[in-house]
Every structure is written in structure tokens, then in C-alpha cells.
Motif scaffolding. Structure first.
Motif, mmCIF file in Angstrom:
data_model
loop_
_atom_site.group_PDB
_atom_site.id
_atom_site.type_symbol
_atom_site.label_atom_id
_atom_site.label_comp_id
_atom_site.label_asym_id
_atom_site.label_seq_id
_atom_site.Cartn_x
_atom_site.Cartn_y
_atom_site.Cartn_z
ATOM 1 N N ALA A 103 8.889 9.807 -4.343
ATOM 2 C CA ALA A 103 8.156 9.121 -3.272
ATOM 3 C C ALA A 103 7.996 7.631 -3.558
ATOM 4 O O ALA A 103 7.765 6.840 -2.650
ATOM 5 C CB ALA A 103 6.765 9.759 -3.094
ATOM 6 N N ALA A 104 8.155 7.246 -4.820
ATOM 7 C CA ALA A 104 7.849 5.865 -5.215
ATOM 8 C C ALA A 104 8.931 4.881 -4.798
ATOM 9 O O ALA A 104 8.753 3.678 -4.909
ATOM 10 C CB ALA A 104 7.625 5.781 -6.720
ATOM 11 N N GLY A 105 10.060 5.378 -4.308
ATOM 12 C CA GLY A 105 11.096 4.463 -3.854
ATOM 13 C C GLY A 105 10.881 4.038 -2.409
ATOM 14 O O GLY A 105 11.539 3.139 -1.912
ATOM 15 N N ASN A 106 9.958 4.693 -1.720
ATOM 16 C CA ASN A 106 9.749 4.446 -0.299
ATOM 17 C C ASN A 106 8.698 3.364 -0.092
ATOM 18 O O ASN A 106 7.533 3.572 -0.395
ATOM 19 C CB ASN A 106 9.304 5.749 0.373
ATOM 20 C CG ASN A 106 9.242 5.635 1.880
ATOM 21 O OD1 ASN A 106 8.986 4.558 2.424
ATOM 22 N ND2 ASN A 106 9.472 6.728 2.569
ATOM 23 N N PHE A 107 9.134 2.213 0.450
ATOM 24 C CA PHE A 107 8.173 1.116 0.572
ATOM 25 C C PHE A 107 7.509 1.068 1.943
ATOM 26 O O PHE A 107 6.738 0.178 2.226
ATOM 27 C CB PHE A 107 8.817 -0.234 0.223
ATOM 28 C CG PHE A 107 9.994 -0.606 1.082
ATOM 29 C CD1 PHE A 107 9.809 -1.060 2.375
ATOM 30 C CD2 PHE A 107 11.278 -0.514 0.580
ATOM 31 C CE1 PHE A 107 10.887 -1.412 3.163
ATOM 32 C CE2 PHE A 107 12.371 -0.864 1.364
ATOM 33 C CZ PHE A 107 12.176 -1.312 2.659
ATOM 34 N N TRP A 108 7.818 2.017 2.796
ATOM 35 C CA TRP A 108 7.244 1.957 4.133
ATOM 36 C C TRP A 108 6.169 3.031 4.348
ATOM 37 O O TRP A 108 5.308 2.916 5.182
ATOM 38 C CB TRP A 108 8.338 2.076 5.194
ATOM 39 C CG TRP A 108 7.898 1.498 6.499
ATOM 40 C CD1 TRP A 108 7.692 2.161 7.671
ATOM 41 C CD2 TRP A 108 7.565 0.126 6.756
ATOM 42 N NE1 TRP A 108 7.261 1.299 8.637
ATOM 43 C CE2 TRP A 108 7.170 0.041 8.106
ATOM 44 C CE3 TRP A 108 7.538 -1.039 5.976
ATOM 45 C CZ2 TRP A 108 6.759 -1.163 8.697
ATOM 46 C CZ3 TRP A 108 7.147 -2.225 6.564
ATOM 47 C CH2 TRP A 108 6.763 -2.287 7.906
ATOM 48 N N ARG A 109 6.247 4.113 3.596
ATOM 49 C CA ARG A 109 5.287 5.187 3.785
ATOM 50 C C ARG A 109 4.013 4.890 3.010
ATOM 51 O O ARG A 109 4.051 4.508 1.850
ATOM 52 C CB ARG A 109 5.905 6.486 3.270
ATOM 53 C CG ARG A 109 5.116 7.727 3.602
ATOM 54 C CD ARG A 109 5.845 8.956 3.033
ATOM 55 N NE ARG A 109 4.982 10.117 3.060
ATOM 56 C CZ ARG A 109 4.833 10.877 4.134
ATOM 57 N NH1 ARG A 109 5.490 10.600 5.222
ATOM 58 N NH2 ARG A 109 4.022 11.920 4.092
ATOM 59 N N ARG A 110 2.870 5.053 3.667
ATOM 60 C CA ARG A 110 1.592 4.785 3.003
ATOM 61 C C ARG A 110 1.405 5.732 1.824
ATOM 62 O O ARG A 110 1.686 6.922 1.933
ATOM 63 C CB ARG A 110 0.433 4.989 3.961
ATOM 64 C CG ARG A 110 0.387 3.998 5.090
ATOM 65 C CD ARG A 110 -0.904 4.175 5.882
ATOM 66 N NE ARG A 110 -1.012 3.145 6.894
ATOM 67 C CZ ARG A 110 -0.517 3.270 8.129
ATOM 68 N NH1 ARG A 110 0.099 4.377 8.461
ATOM 69 N NH2 ARG A 110 -0.631 2.300 8.990
ATOM 70 N N ALA A 111 0.871 5.192 0.741
ATOM 71 C CA ALA A 111 0.622 6.031 -0.429
ATOM 72 C C ALA A 111 -0.341 7.158 -0.076
ATOM 73 O O ALA A 111 -0.216 8.283 -0.559
ATOM 74 C CB ALA A 111 0.069 5.185 -1.570
ATOM 75 N N SER A 112 -1.295 6.864 0.805
ATOM 76 C CA SER A 112 -2.297 7.874 1.146
ATOM 77 C C SER A 112 -1.712 8.973 2.032
ATOM 78 O O SER A 112 -2.342 10.004 2.244
ATOM 79 C CB SER A 112 -3.483 7.213 1.848
ATOM 80 O OG SER A 112 -3.053 6.638 3.067
ATOM 81 N N ASN B 167 1.096 10.490 1.317
ATOM 82 C CA ASN B 167 1.812 11.428 0.445
ATOM 83 C C ASN B 167 0.858 12.520 -0.017
ATOM 84 O O ASN B 167 0.508 12.597 -1.199
ATOM 85 C CB ASN B 167 2.397 10.698 -0.760
ATOM 86 C CG ASN B 167 3.499 9.732 -0.363
ATOM 87 O OD1 ASN B 167 4.250 9.993 0.573
ATOM 88 N ND2 ASN B 167 3.574 8.616 -1.055
ATOM 89 N N HIS C 174 0.804 -1.220 0.000
ATOM 90 C CA HIS C 174 0.000 0.000 0.000
ATOM 91 C C HIS C 174 0.841 1.278 0.000
ATOM 92 O O HIS C 174 0.333 2.360 0.186
ATOM 93 C CB HIS C 174 -0.961 0.011 1.184
ATOM 94 C CG HIS C 174 -2.070 -0.979 1.041
ATOM 95 N ND1 HIS C 174 -2.927 -0.955 -0.032
ATOM 96 C CD2 HIS C 174 -2.447 -2.039 1.795
ATOM 97 C CE1 HIS C 174 -3.790 -1.955 0.090
ATOM 98 N NE2 HIS C 174 -3.524 -2.633 1.176
ATOM 99 N N SER C 175 2.152 1.115 -0.185
ATOM 100 C CA SER C 175 3.001 2.299 -0.305
ATOM 101 C C SER C 175 3.053 2.747 -1.758
ATOM 102 O O SER C 175 2.578 2.030 -2.654
ATOM 103 C CB SER C 175 4.416 1.962 0.171
ATOM 104 O OG SER C 175 5.010 1.045 -0.734
ATOM 105 N N ALA C 176 3.622 3.915 -1.991
ATOM 106 C CA ALA C 176 3.798 4.367 -3.375
ATOM 107 C C ALA C 176 4.712 3.399 -4.128
ATOM 108 O O ALA C 176 4.545 3.167 -5.323
ATOM 109 C CB ALA C 176 4.392 5.777 -3.385
ATOM 110 N N PHE C 177 5.650 2.808 -3.397
ATOM 111 C CA PHE C 177 6.519 1.774 -3.957
ATOM 112 C C PHE C 177 5.681 0.592 -4.463
ATOM 113 O O PHE C 177 5.852 0.128 -5.592
ATOM 114 C CB PHE C 177 7.487 1.318 -2.864
ATOM 115 C CG PHE C 177 8.329 0.123 -3.184
ATOM 116 C CD1 PHE C 177 9.527 0.256 -3.855
ATOM 117 C CD2 PHE C 177 7.931 -1.160 -2.786
ATOM 118 C CE1 PHE C 177 10.324 -0.846 -4.132
ATOM 119 C CE2 PHE C 177 8.717 -2.263 -3.061
ATOM 120 C CZ PHE C 177 9.906 -2.114 -3.735
#
Lengths: 336, 250
Positions: free
Chosen positions: B110-119, B121, A198-201
Motif C-alpha cells: 500500500a505504501a507505493g500508492n500516493f493518491w490513496r489516503r492512509a486512513s 487503508n 497523507h497517503s501511505a506513500f
């Protein structure tokens, strides 16, 4: 649904929508309730239960790369096995048997191997990638066979001695300790996986799976992104392998076998890919069925598994969970 | 002033077929440049050479004066070169909002960050909403792309590239397949593109070309046969013969 009107309201609605994508659903409590209930209802089956939990972690790790990033592999056992041997050898050769750190070491070994092999493998795709993953696992297995001094070779790695968990919970014959340990590890792995997808990744992985050309077109470093998720997945598979070594106190070449790579793929396809919970359903159904069918007919249990797989891929293309979704969508559509 | 985009003697062969020959193009910042030519003239190949989807056999591609010929596509994008596709390349199961957010998240890192929720951002989401509003797509923001009318889907193509905040934008037949009742949507969007972007448009629809372009390059059999203002091109007898045909009254 399309009430994005004036500027402020638009942003708020968009944020709500994005948050909704990762909101918890009540049904997500179900597998955990089942897992806890099983501890009390089936005390005689906790050893099997532990192996199911380990298989779920392994299948979950595969879902990260297959279900989300679209990486097809027939060699995921390489990382499971690397973790199992890593944890096992730490105890057998260096005498370190603290279960949590030894398991983490298994995850580390899996992750390092995933990073190194992924860097090379993920330059390829399709059939080439499939064959290379297969070859990687085979080579690793033969390597483990040859390094008899370290791995015990064909006879297996013996002399693994794991200390009590947290200094007080002994390994027990009924598998209570390891059932609880594996359940906690699964929960943490699941939370991590859920967070990642659920991250942007995670969204960019879905983009790569859906349309890799377009992702190049928006400037995505596709190879780096794939290596990153492959490493995370391999580390998780390594954790599962480490747990496996600890709960069995024994590691054989079987942990690296093609059969194990194939089985985890079957489990995931059975449950449904790209939905995290597919790993839960697939691994549980597969292993319970295997256990029951083996009792019924020790020689032909695989036939039953094969038949089930044929039925699933022919009539329930999106796996058991995916089909459940479709069914629900249809019934809701009919009711509206 | 350095050109925003320049190609120097660009050439490409597919076997014996010489699909691009000695192409020299130059776009200044803010250019509105059209590339036209009959089918098979090598227009899409040229776009692929410029973006890096193909590598040329001869010549160079410069972005803002820097040689990017050896850079892969994704790196050129980071340097400000974005394109749309002749055939939609969208994430059709995702909402319009998410399609654009994927692009913006990539640009801002921001797309390299796998820990931060997309929502979480919120700057990405806010920028996406603002961009969609500018393209009059905000009413469709939460709709899955595949449910959109085709003309709006073409607009999402443009929105994704604008999420890259490009300095050079390549539009590969932006109105292709759009029913004429909807084509004004595309025209409006093109007219409203940020002024400072250098735009290269490939288009068959001469209405669009002559309304939009300040400068036209005509390609035939992989090479440039004419360059000039719309008036010059419309009056060029050679171009009329090769491309516009005898009945071409433009």
C-alpha cells in the motif's frame, strides 16, 4: 486518548485517529480567504500577487521533497526553468499558446527531467547530493545558454504569445486573469500535495526522512520511493515555471539560476518546512518584503532579507509557522 | 527439509581484522536459536551480514534454500527476513499505531500508492490494531512512541518486524537497556511469537537465553566455538572458560 479496548472499538478508534491526522482545520481556509480578498482589496498589486502565487507553487513543490522526504537541494530551479522554457518554446517555436495545455506541458518537461536526474542524483545523500543538485542546475543553465537558437540564450526567449484563457479571458495589464489562473493552479497543486503527504506513500517518506535504515529494514524500496516524490515535485515546479513563462510572456536564463534555487529554499525555511502552508507564508512574506524593501532602498533590499533570515534561523528554528505552533502549544500548556 | 535460514562459510574482514570467520548456521522453521558470545565476538556483524546491511567477503546466505547473498536488504525483507535492532530504530514522533502501520503498508504494497489516503487503508489499520493487541500494546496505540516507557518501546521494535510477517526473525538484544522490572514484558512477547517463525536471538541476559533457546551457538573472535542444546553449552568447559567465566554457574 488510550481508549483502545475491545477489538471492534480498537479498530474504530484507530481509524478515527488516522482520519484525524488528515482532517481539515478551520485555519486552513485563511490563506485562501486572504488570496481572494487581495484580488478585490489590492487591484493594483495583482501582478505581484501572481508572482507570489507562482512562488508558492514552486516552494510547495520543494516542501514535498525537502520537508517530507528530507532531500536537500540547491538546484530546484532546474525544474522550474525547464518548465518555463518548455512552455515558452512551445509557443515561440511551435506557435502553440493555449495556456492550460502549455502550462501542463511545462509540468511534463519538469517531471521528465526530475525523473531522469533524480534517478541518478538520489543514489547520493548529504553534501554529495547537495553539490550534485547544484551542478545539475548549473549545467542546465549553461546548456540553455549554449542552445541559443532554441532558447534565445543570454538575450532571453522572445516571441511567446499566449492565447486567451479558456478562449475568452485575455491577458490584461493589471494581471487579473493570471492572478485567478495562478490561484486555481495553486489550489489544485495544494490539494494534490496534501493528498500525497497523507497517503501511505507520504508516511513512508516521513519514515525515510526520520530513519532511513529502519525503512530498508521493513523492505521499503527507498531509492524508488525518493525518485517518485522527486518526479512529482519536479513536475509541480515545472507547472510553476510554465505559469511564470505565460504570465511574463518572456523567459530568461534567470529561471535556471542558482539565485532562484536559493531563494525558493529561503522562502520555505522562512515559512517552515514539512507543513505545506510554510510555502504560503514564506513565499508571501519574502516577496512582499522584497517589494517593500526595494521601494525603501533599491540597493540594499537584500540586506533586509538576509537579516530576517538570520533572525528566523537563529530564533525561530522551525520557521514562522513552526514557531507559531510552538507558541500556541506553550500557551495551551500554560492554560491547562 | 530446507532450512529457513542458512549461512555457509560466511566471512568478513574489516581491514586486517577478521570479524567473521567460516560461520555455518542453520535454522529450521520454528527454530528457537540463540547466538551468544562475549563483547566483540562479531554477533552484530553477523546479523548485518545475514540481513544484507553488510556484504560478506566470503560465503553465502540462504533464505528458504534460495541464495540471497547478492540481494540488498529491502529485497531480503520481502523474502521473509526481518530483524529488530539493539538500539531502538523507531519513528519516535509518530504514534505506536503509525509505526506498525508503516511496516504493514510496506508489506501489503500500500505504501507505493500516493493518491490513496492512509486512513482509507482499513485492512492495514485493522491488522496493526490486532498486532498491537497481541503484543499487549493496544493501550498505547495512539501514544507517540517517544512518550512510552523504554520496555514498551522495545516491544514496538518487535511489533514493527512482526508487521512484515517474517519467516525468519533476528532479535538483536531485545532486552537491552530494559530495567529488570519490565523485562518480563519482553520475555512474554518472545514466548508468544508465532510458532512457525524461525527465531535467532542475540542476548547477553543468560536468563532469557536459557529460557528461550532450544539451541545455542557460541561465537568468539568471529568464529563459532560451540553449538548445541542449552544443557550441552552449559556443560561445555571450553565455553565456560572463554565466555561464561569461572564463576558462571548456569
Amino acid at each position: 486518548m488510550t481508549e483502545l479496548l475491545d477489538n471492534g472499538g480498537g479498530s474504530a478508534a484507530a481509524r478515527r485517529f488516522m482520519a484525524g491526522r488528515e482532517a481539515w482545520h478551520w485555519a486552513e481556509a485563511l490563506p485562501w480567504v486572504v488570496a481572494v480578498a487581495a484580488f478585490f482589496v489590492f487591484p493594483d498589486y495583482l501582478a505581484l500577487g501572481t508572482q507570489i502565487l507562482i512562488a508558492i507553487i514552486f516552494a510547495l513543490s520543494l516542501d514535498l521533497i525537502l520537508g517530507y522526504a528530507g532531500i536537500i537541494t540547491l538546484g530546484h530551479a532546474a525544474y522550474f526553468g525547464a518548465g518555463a522554457y518548455g512552455t515558452g518554446m512551445l509557443s515561440a517555436h511551435l506557435g502553440w499558446g493555449e495556456p492550460i495545455s502549455a502550462m501542463l506541458f511545462g509540468g511534463f518537461v519538469g517531471g521528465v527531467l526530475g525523473f531522469v536526474s533524480g534517478w541518478v542524483l538520489l543514489r547520493y545523500h548529504g553534501l554529495t547530493l547537495l553539490m550534485l543538485t547544484l551542478a545539475t542546475a548549473i549545467m542546465l543553465k549553461e546548456g540553455a545558454n549554449a542552445a541559443e537558437e532554441w532558447t534565445g540564450g543570454f538575450d532571453g526567449l522572445v516571441g511567446i504569445s499566449i492565447w486567451p484563457l479558456l478562449g475568452s479571458f485575455e491577458y490584461d495589464l493589471w494581471g487579473k486573469t493570471y492572478y485567478c489562473f495562478a490561484l486555481v493552479v495553486l489550489l489544485l497543486c495544494f490539494l494534490a500535495a496534501r493528498r500525497i503527504v497523507h497517503s501511505a506513500f507520504g508516511r513512508s517518506l516521513v519514515g525515510i526522512k526520520g530513519n532511513v535504515g529502519r525503512m530498508h529494514g521493513v523492505g521499503t524500496p527507498v531509492h524508488g520511493r525518493l525518485v517518485a516524490v522527486y518526479t512529482l515535485s519536479a513536475a509541480m515546479a515545472g507547472l510553476a515555471g510554465g505559469l511564470f513563462a505565460e504570465s511574463n510572456a518572456y523567459v530568461t536564463l534567470d529561471v535556471l539560476s542558482f539565485a532562484r534555487s536559493g531563494t525558493v529554499l529561503i522562502m520555505l525555511v522562512l515559512g517552515g518546512t514539512g507543513r505545506l502552508y510554510g510555502a504560503f507564508v514564506g513565499a508571501a512574506v519574502y516577496m512582499i518584503l522584497e517589494d517593500e524593501l526595494a521601494k525603501l532602498s533599491p540597493e540594499f533590499w537584500e540586506f533586509g532579507i538576509g537579516l530576517l533570515l538570520v533572525i528566523v534561523v537563529l530564533f525561530f528554528r522551525r520557521g514562522l509557522l513552526g514557531s507559531l505552533d510552538d507558541l500556541r502549544a506553550r500557551s495551551m500548556g500554560g492554560g491547562a | 527439509m530446507t532450512a529457513a535460514l542458512q549461512t555457509i562459510a560466511l566471512g568478513k574482514h574489516f581491514g586486517a581484522l577478521h570479524v567473521t570467520r567460516q560461520v555455518n548456521l542453520s535454522l529450521a522453521a520454528g527454530a528457537r536459536h540463540a547466538l551468544i558470545g562475549p563483547n566483540g565476538a562479531g554477533k552484530t556483524t553477523l546479523i548485518n551480514l545475514i540481513t544484507g546491511a553488510l556484504s560478506p567477503d566470503e560465503g553465502q546466505v540462504l533464505l528458504g534454500g534460495r541464495d540471497v547473498t547478492a540481494l540488498p536488504q529491502a529485497r531480503r525483507v520481502k523474502q521473509g527476513l526481518a530483524r529488530t535492532y539493539q538500539i531502538n530504530q523507531l519513528f519516535s514522533d509518530l504514534s505506536v499505531l503509525e509505526n506498525v502501520a508503516i511496516s504493514i503498508a510496506e508489506r501489503v504494497g500500500a505504501a507505493g500508492n500516493f493518491w490513496r489516503r492512509a486512513s482509507a487503508n482499513s485492512h492495514v489499520i485493522d491488522e496493526a490494531v490486532e498486532l498491537l493487541a497481541r503484543l499487549k500494546l493496544d493501550a498505547y496505540a495512539l501514544t507517540p512512541v517517544r512518550e512510552l516507557p523504554y520496555g514498551r518501546q522495545r516491544l514496538v521494535e518487535i511489533a514493527i518486524t512482526l508487521g512484515q510477517k517474517p519467516t525468519v526473525l533476528l532479535l538483536d538484544e531485545p532486552a537491552a537497556g530494559v530495567p529488570s522490572a519490565e523485562s518480563h514484558i519482553i520475555l512474554d512477547a518472545i514466548a508468544a511469537l508465532p510458532e512457525q517463525i524461525a527465531v535467532l536471538i542475540i542476548e547477553h541476559d543468560m536468563d532469557i537465553v536459557f529460557r528461550f533457546a532450544k539451541f545455542i551457538t557460541v561465537l568468539a573472535s568471529g568464529g563459532i566455538i560451540a553449538q548445541g542444546t542449552p544443557e550441552q553449552i552449559a556443560g561445555d568447559a571450553h565455553v565456560r572458560a572463554v565466555y561464561l567465566g569461572q564463576g558462571g554457574d548456569v
